[in-house]
Write an enzyme that holds these catalytic residues in place. Structure first.
Site, PDB file in Angstrom:
ATOM      1  N   HIS A 119      12.216  27.121  78.192  1.00 37.03           N
ATOM      2  CA  HIS A 119      11.469  27.711  77.097  1.00 37.03           C
ATOM      3  C   HIS A 119      10.594  28.846  77.621  1.00 37.03           C
ATOM      4  CE1 HIS A 119       9.033  24.071  78.336  1.00 37.03           C
ATOM      5  NE2 HIS A 119       8.282  25.080  78.695  1.00 37.03           N
TER       6      HIS A 119
HETATM    7  C1  T46 Z   1       6.796  23.954  82.063  1.00 40.65           C
HETATM    8  C2  T46 Z   1       7.405  22.793  82.762  1.00 40.65           C
HETATM    9  C3  T46 Z   1       7.308  22.873  84.240  1.00 40.65           C
HETATM   10  C4  T46 Z   1       1.685  17.805  76.173  1.00 40.65           C
HETATM   11  O1  T46 Z   1       1.296  16.994  75.319  1.00 40.65           O
HETATM   12  N1  T46 Z   1       0.771  18.563  76.841  1.00 40.65           N
HETATM   13  C5  T46 Z   1       1.153  19.462  77.806  1.00 40.65           C
HETATM   14  O2  T46 Z   1       0.285  20.125  78.395  1.00 40.65           O
HETATM   15  C6  T46 Z   1       2.566  19.610  78.092  1.00 40.65           C
HETATM   16  C7  T46 Z   1       3.021  20.620  79.132  1.00 40.65           C
HETATM   17  C8  T46 Z   1       3.458  18.848  77.400  1.00 40.65           C
HETATM   18  N2  T46 Z   1       3.015  17.952  76.458  1.00 40.65           N
HETATM   19  C9  T46 Z   1       4.009  17.110  75.780  1.00 40.65           C
HETATM   20  C10 T46 Z   1       4.989  17.848  74.881  1.00 40.65           C
HETATM   21  C11 T46 Z   1       6.234  16.981  74.949  1.00 40.65           C
HETATM   22  O3  T46 Z   1       6.138  15.945  73.995  1.00 40.65           O
HETATM   23  O4  T46 Z   1       4.805  16.455  76.784  1.00 40.65           O
HETATM   24  C12 T46 Z   1       6.153  16.348  76.345  1.00 40.65           C
HETATM   25  C13 T46 Z   1       7.116  16.977  77.328  1.00 40.65           C
HETATM   26  O5  T46 Z   1       6.889  18.411  77.320  1.00 40.65           O
HETATM   27  P1  T46 Z   1       8.072  19.454  77.578  1.00 40.65           P
HETATM   28  O6  T46 Z   1       9.287  19.029  76.870  1.00 40.65           O
HETATM   29  O7  T46 Z   1       7.548  20.804  77.267  1.00 40.65           O
HETATM   30  O8  T46 Z   1       8.281  19.239  79.157  1.00 40.65           O
HETATM   31  P2  T46 Z   1       9.083  20.095  80.223  1.00 40.65           P
HETATM   32  O9  T46 Z   1       9.075  19.334  81.470  1.00 40.65           O
HETATM   33  O10 T46 Z   1      10.404  20.551  79.700  1.00 40.65           O
HETATM   34  O11 T46 Z   1       8.197  21.452  80.401  1.00 40.65           O
HETATM   35  C14 T46 Z   1       6.874  21.368  80.897  1.00 40.65           C
HETATM   36  C15 T46 Z   1       6.011  22.437  80.250  1.00 40.65           C
HETATM   37  O12 T46 Z   1       6.066  22.305  78.830  1.00 40.65           O
HETATM   38  C16 T46 Z   1       6.464  23.817  80.624  1.00 40.65           C
HETATM   39  O13 T46 Z   1       5.537  24.776  80.174  1.00 40.65           O
HETATM   40  O14 T46 Z   1       6.759  25.048  82.593  1.00 40.65           O
HETATM   41  O15 T46 Z   1       6.868  21.548  82.314  1.00 40.65           O
END
Ligand code: T46
Length: 130
Positions: A47
């Protein structure tokens, strides 16, 4: 997009890396999170953010990060706690090839807000080409 090598401080007891908000990182740090326990072959990220800037450090283990500005992709290998990668806003990022023990620390310029995410690649291309 830039790889930064931080000085390793410390002494005979062990190592230390210091990172100061708006000094060593090109923004005020408002949020810190880390991802770990990623299963082999599973990518994370995929993303972009409208406004949030990120600073990524593999504080343990290693992973690759592919950054994409909509016209050019570059892949970086993070494998040391003193190596960091700056991901600017409006850059598509994918984290992949995690070692089993990888802990990827992320320093972010903004609080978490789902509305700041662009999670669809076609939407990202439309935004960067506006
Ligand atoms: C990135 C990579 C390395 C939160 O509630 N607070 C937060 O600060 C973050 C980052 C996520 N969340 C929640 C949102 C989703 O329900 O945690 C869950 C997993 O998040 P996401 O699908 O975005 O996770 P990744 O591992 O695909 O990505 C994250 C970061 O979103 C992204 O910016 O660079 O880690």
């Amino acid at each position: 997009m830039a790889v930064v090598e931080h000085n390793i401080l410390g002494d005979h007891r062990g190592k230390l890396v210091a990172i100061e908000s708006a000094v060593d990182v090109p923004f005020e740090i408002k949020r810190v999170f880390y991802i770990y326990g990623t299963e082999p072959g599973i990518p994370r990220g995929q993303h972009s953010h409208f406004k949030t800037k990120q600073y990524l450090i593999a504080v343990n283990g290693s992973c690759k990060v592919t950054l994409d500005n909509g016209s050019k992709k570059e892949t970086f290998f993070l494998n040391s706690p003193n190596i960091a990668l700056f991901q600017d806003a409006m850059i598509w990022g994918e984290m992949h090839d995690f070692s089993k023990d990888c802990v990827l620390l992320v320093l972010a310029s903004d609080h978490y807000k789902e509305s700041d995410y662009i999670r669809n690649y076609e939407d990202f291309l439309l935004e960067v080409n506006k």
